[in-house]
Design a protein around this motif. Structure first.
Motif, PDB file in Angstrom:
ATOM      1  N   VAL A 133       0.748  -1.214  -0.057  1.00 61.80           N
ATOM      2  CA  VAL A 133      -0.013   0.143  -0.181  1.00 61.80           C
ATOM      3  C   VAL A 133       0.939   1.209   0.039  1.00 61.80           C
ATOM      4  CG1 VAL A 133      -1.704   1.333   1.273  1.00 61.80           C
ATOM      5  CG2 VAL A 133      -2.007  -0.990   1.195  1.00 61.80           C
ATOM      6  N   TYR A 213      -7.304   2.268  -2.941  1.00 60.54           N
ATOM      7  CA  TYR A 213      -5.850   2.382  -2.338  1.00 60.54           C
ATOM      8  C   TYR A 213      -5.132   2.230  -3.659  1.00 60.54           C
ATOM      9  CZ  TYR A 213      -7.629   1.535   2.193  1.00 60.54           C
ATOM     10  OH  TYR A 213      -8.219   1.891   3.669  1.00 60.54           O
ATOM     11  N   VAL A 215      -1.592   0.919  -4.925  1.00 64.26           N
ATOM     12  CA  VAL A 215      -0.581  -0.493  -4.377  1.00 64.26           C
ATOM     13  C   VAL A 215       0.579  -0.414  -5.562  1.00 64.26           C
ATOM     14  CG1 VAL A 215      -2.089  -1.352  -3.082  1.00 64.26           C
ATOM     15  CG2 VAL A 215      -2.112  -2.131  -5.526  1.00 64.26           C
TER      16      VAL A 215
END
Length: 269
Positions: A133, A213, A215
């Motif tokens: 992340v 998110y 990543v």
């Protein structure tokens, strides 16, 4: 492996249902109709249900809500994770989720910057991938010149030396080994300076939407990640990777020649 998860749930439910029906109804009916020649033994299907249901139920609960094993199939997370690493994934770090659907039923926490997560990518929902992340909801992310910028601030980098790969990772020998300094979560990454790429994933500044998110793989030039396919939905995350418990570069011959004991017990930074 989605098929294994489905099979585990189905077998647990079937064996539990047979056990429950026998306890509530079938056992009493057999007792009422028992004859002199009745040996008192349960039918074979009841025996199997009684034997397997507790085991299946324990495995299902542990695998769904506590920890689940995964095997790393590629080099995209080198040098942190190697091909053939068997890892454990914390299934409750980000909340308890139902098996198969992955629907969150009990919220506990949220992914933090620097966490290594296992997830189902939007473009391949039948597969399990693993990345780190980098961007949280609301962050502005930019990747340019092999450097990550979060909200306009660059991560710090320190060159460690040249990487020496082994086994399936031998192709990365000679890559630059760097320490990437995510605040509070420093870790190492690889860059292949000697090989030019047309597409390095530079897209300009992007704002991570709510519930998503950004990543990236630690092997920056060998990773298919958010730079190329976009943001990861929170509901696709399966858990937080935290431990390497075994390494077997090749599963042929039961790992006789590919077993690396030095990887056992390594925590995932």
């Amino acid at each position: 492996m989605r098929w294994f998860e489905i099979a585990l749930v189905v077998l647990t439910l079937l064996s539990g249902l047979v056990w429950l029906l026998d306890k509530l109804f079938l056992a009493q009916r057999r007792a009422a109709h028992a004859g002199l020649l009745d040996d008192g033994r349960d039918p074979w299907y009841v025996d199997y249900a009684k034997a397997f249901f507790p085991v299946l139920a324990i495995v299902l609960v542990l695998r769904s809500f506590v920890a689940e094993p995964f095997r790393i199939p590629s080099n995209s997370m080198m040098p942190t994770l190697l091909t053939g690493d068997f890892i454990l994934v914390n299934k409750f770090a980000y909340g308890l989720r139902l098996p198969i659907s992955n629907a969150k039923i009990v919220p506990i926490g949220e992914p933090e910057r620097g966490d290594v997560v296992v997830f189902k990518p939007p473009q391949h929902p039948e597969q399990d991938w693993i990345k780190r992340v980098i961007g949280l909801p609301g962050d502005t992310i930019e990747y340019k010149g092999n450097q990550v910028f979060v909200n306009g601030q660059p991560f710090g980098y320190e060159r460690v030396g040249d990487y020496v790969g082994v086994g399936s990772g031998a192709e990365m020998t000679g890559a630059s080994l760097l320490t990437e300094r995510i605040p509070g979560r420093p870790h190492q990454v690889l860059e292949v300076d000697r090989l030019p790429f047309v597409d390095q994933g530079e897209r300009g500044a992007q704002v991570v939407p709510a519930g998503h998110y950004f990543v990236m793989g630690d092997n920056r030039d060998r990773s298919d990640d958010s730079r190329f396919w976009g943001f990861l939905p929170e509901q696709n995350i399966r858990g937080k990777a935290f431990l390497v418990w075994l390494n077997c570069d090749s599963i042929t011959n039961l790992c006789k020649h590919n077993f690396d004991t030095s990887r056992i017990g390594n925590r995932i930074p």
